[in-house]
Design a protein around this motif. Structure first.
Motif, PDB file in Angstrom:
ATOM      1  N   UNK A   1       7.351 -31.100  37.588  1.00  0.00           N
ATOM      2  CA  UNK A   1       6.030 -30.764  37.069  1.00  0.00           C
ATOM      3  C   UNK A   1       5.108 -30.224  38.154  1.00  0.00           C
ATOM      4  N   UNK A   2       3.924 -29.814  37.756  1.00  0.00           N
ATOM      5  CA  UNK A   2       2.941 -29.306  38.710  1.00  0.00           C
ATOM      6  C   UNK A   2       2.600 -30.400  39.723  1.00  0.00           C
ATOM      7  N   UNK A   3       2.707 -30.117  41.029  1.00  0.00           N
ATOM      8  CA  UNK A   3       2.434 -31.151  42.027  1.00  0.00           C
ATOM      9  C   UNK A   3       0.977 -31.613  41.994  1.00  0.00           C
ATOM     10  N   UNK A   4       0.720 -32.734  42.615  1.00  0.00           N
ATOM     11  CA  UNK A   4      -0.640 -33.243  42.720  1.00  0.00           C
ATOM     12  C   UNK A   4      -1.490 -32.233  43.476  1.00  0.00           C
TER      13      UNK A   4
ATOM     14  N   UNK B   1      -2.540 -35.450  49.985  1.00  0.00           N
ATOM     15  CA  UNK B   1      -3.072 -36.269  51.067  1.00  0.00           C
ATOM     16  C   UNK B   1      -3.912 -37.428  50.555  1.00  0.00           C
ATOM     17  N   UNK B   2      -4.511 -37.263  49.372  1.00  0.00           N
ATOM     18  CA  UNK B   2      -5.370 -38.325  48.828  1.00  0.00           C
ATOM     19  C   UNK B   2      -4.823 -38.853  47.501  1.00  0.00           C
ATOM     20  N   UNK B   3      -3.573 -38.569  47.216  1.00  0.00           N
ATOM     21  CA  UNK B   3      -3.009 -38.925  45.914  1.00  0.00           C
ATOM     22  C   UNK B   3      -3.071 -40.420  45.635  1.00  0.00           C
ATOM     23  N   UNK B   4      -2.976 -41.251  46.674  1.00  0.00           N
ATOM     24  CA  UNK B   4      -2.967 -42.697  46.475  1.00  0.00           C
ATOM     25  C   UNK B   4      -4.355 -43.317  46.578  1.00  0.00           C
ATOM     26  N   UNK B   5      -5.386 -42.489  46.734  1.00  0.00           N
ATOM     27  CA  UNK B   5      -6.742 -43.018  46.759  1.00  0.00           C
ATOM     28  C   UNK B   5      -7.175 -43.384  45.340  1.00  0.00           C
ATOM     29  N   UNK B   6      -7.901 -44.505  45.171  1.00  0.00           N
ATOM     30  CA  UNK B   6      -8.335 -44.905  43.819  1.00  0.00           C
ATOM     31  C   UNK B   6      -9.188 -43.818  43.155  1.00  0.00           C
ATOM     32  N   UNK B   7      -8.880 -43.541  41.909  1.00  0.00           N
ATOM     33  CA  UNK B   7      -9.610 -42.596  41.078  1.00  0.00           C
ATOM     34  C   UNK B   7      -9.608 -41.182  41.658  1.00  0.00           C
ATOM     35  N   UNK B   8      -8.538 -40.864  42.393  1.00  0.00           N
ATOM     36  CA  UNK B   8      -8.365 -39.475  42.822  1.00  0.00           C
ATOM     37  C   UNK B   8      -8.118 -38.617  41.586  1.00  0.00           C
ATOM     38  N   UNK B   9      -8.233 -37.310  41.760  1.00  0.00           N
ATOM     39  CA  UNK B   9      -8.017 -36.412  40.617  1.00  0.00           C
ATOM     40  C   UNK B   9      -6.637 -36.667  40.024  1.00  0.00           C
ATOM     41  N   UNK B  10      -6.552 -36.956  38.718  1.00  0.00           N
ATOM     42  CA  UNK B  10      -5.249 -37.242  38.117  1.00  0.00           C
ATOM     43  C   UNK B  10      -4.320 -36.041  38.228  1.00  0.00           C
TER      44      UNK B  10
ATOM     45  N   UNK C   1       5.463 -44.191  48.212  1.00  0.00           N
ATOM     46  CA  UNK C   1       4.993 -42.982  48.875  1.00  0.00           C
ATOM     47  C   UNK C   1       5.311 -41.777  47.992  1.00  0.00           C
ATOM     48  N   UNK C   2       4.646 -40.673  48.272  1.00  0.00           N
ATOM     49  CA  UNK C   2       4.858 -39.451  47.501  1.00  0.00           C
ATOM     50  C   UNK C   2       5.045 -38.285  48.447  1.00  0.00           C
TER      51      UNK C   2
END
Length: 229
Positions: free
Chosen positions: A167-170, A174-183, A211-212
């Motif tokens: 699917x389309x990557x995040x 770099x901030x994918x695991x930050x709370x309430x980052x852009x879904x 990890x991602x």
């Protein structure tokens, strides 16, 4: 006074989590009442406009329920793991099976090909394992994935599970695991943007990590490291 960089006092965190759990419970009851009323109305002759309104009501209820489930997962991920006499053991294959059954309508609609290898046992609570797979699969489908994969292996006292999709990557790994980052992704399966943070915390509850990475071919890979059973 607590600075923005410092964590909130423990008592404040406990109070916030208690309120979140109560709010999620009350919202869940409200959604159940709304769905019950919609079920009653389905038997009435409402005409095309009324039926369309019922479908919109159902879609809204589903979206609200996902947000409630995400809120409960945030609370659960912050709590201490279950302290039973025996160490938890989860059959990761069974947990993934449950998730694929739950999301089967979306998987079929998008003609998603699922490729799996046998997954080992892990020292993690079954509910946590299920939610880990649910968050990954939901995010991948929302990102337009047509291929999902899962591999697992044992490395010493660790279980390493790799979940990948095309699917389309995040938008910002770099901030994918930050709370309430852009879904990641868009559409009816996108929740509150807590899937990756919750996954990391659920893995940490078991003594592991998540990890991602995005491969050169554009595939997204979520790596879960969990204690082996």
């Amino acid at each position: 006074m607590t600075s923005p960089e410092e964590p909130a006092p423990l008592a404040a965190q406990d109070g916030l989590e208690a309120f979140a759990a109560l709010a999620a419970h009350q919202l869940g009851e409200a959604i159940a009442l709304m769905r019950g009323a919609a079920t009653v109305l389905e038997g009435e002759h409402l005409g095309p406009g009324g039926q369309e309104a019922l479908r919109a009501l159902g879609a809204g209820g589903d979206r609200a329920q996902r947000y409630v489930d995400d809120l409960l997962d945030v609370v659960r991920a912050r709590s201490a793991p279950h302290g039973g006499v025996e160490s938890p053991r989860a059959r990761l294959d069974s947990a993934l099976d449950d998730v694929l059954v739950e999301l089967d309508p979306f998987v079929r609609r998008a003609a998603v090909h699922v490729q799996r290898e046998p997954l080992p046992l892990a020292a993690v609570e079954r509910a946590d394992a299920r939610r880990l797979f649910l968050h990954f699969t939901r995010a991948a489908l929302a990102a337009g994935a047509t291929r999902l994969g899962a591999t697992g292996r044992v490395e010493g006292d660790r279980v390493v599970v790799e979940l990948y999709d095309n699917g389309e990557p995040h938008p910002d790994p770099a901030v994918a695991f930050e709370p309430f980052a852009q879904p990641r992704g868009r559409g009816p399966l996108v929740g509150a943007g807590v899937s990756l943070p919750v996954s990391r915390r659920l893995a940490a509850r078991a003594g592991g990590r998540a990890t991602m990475a995005v491969r050169p071919d554009g595939a997204t890979v979520i790596t879960l490291e969990l204690p082996s059973a």
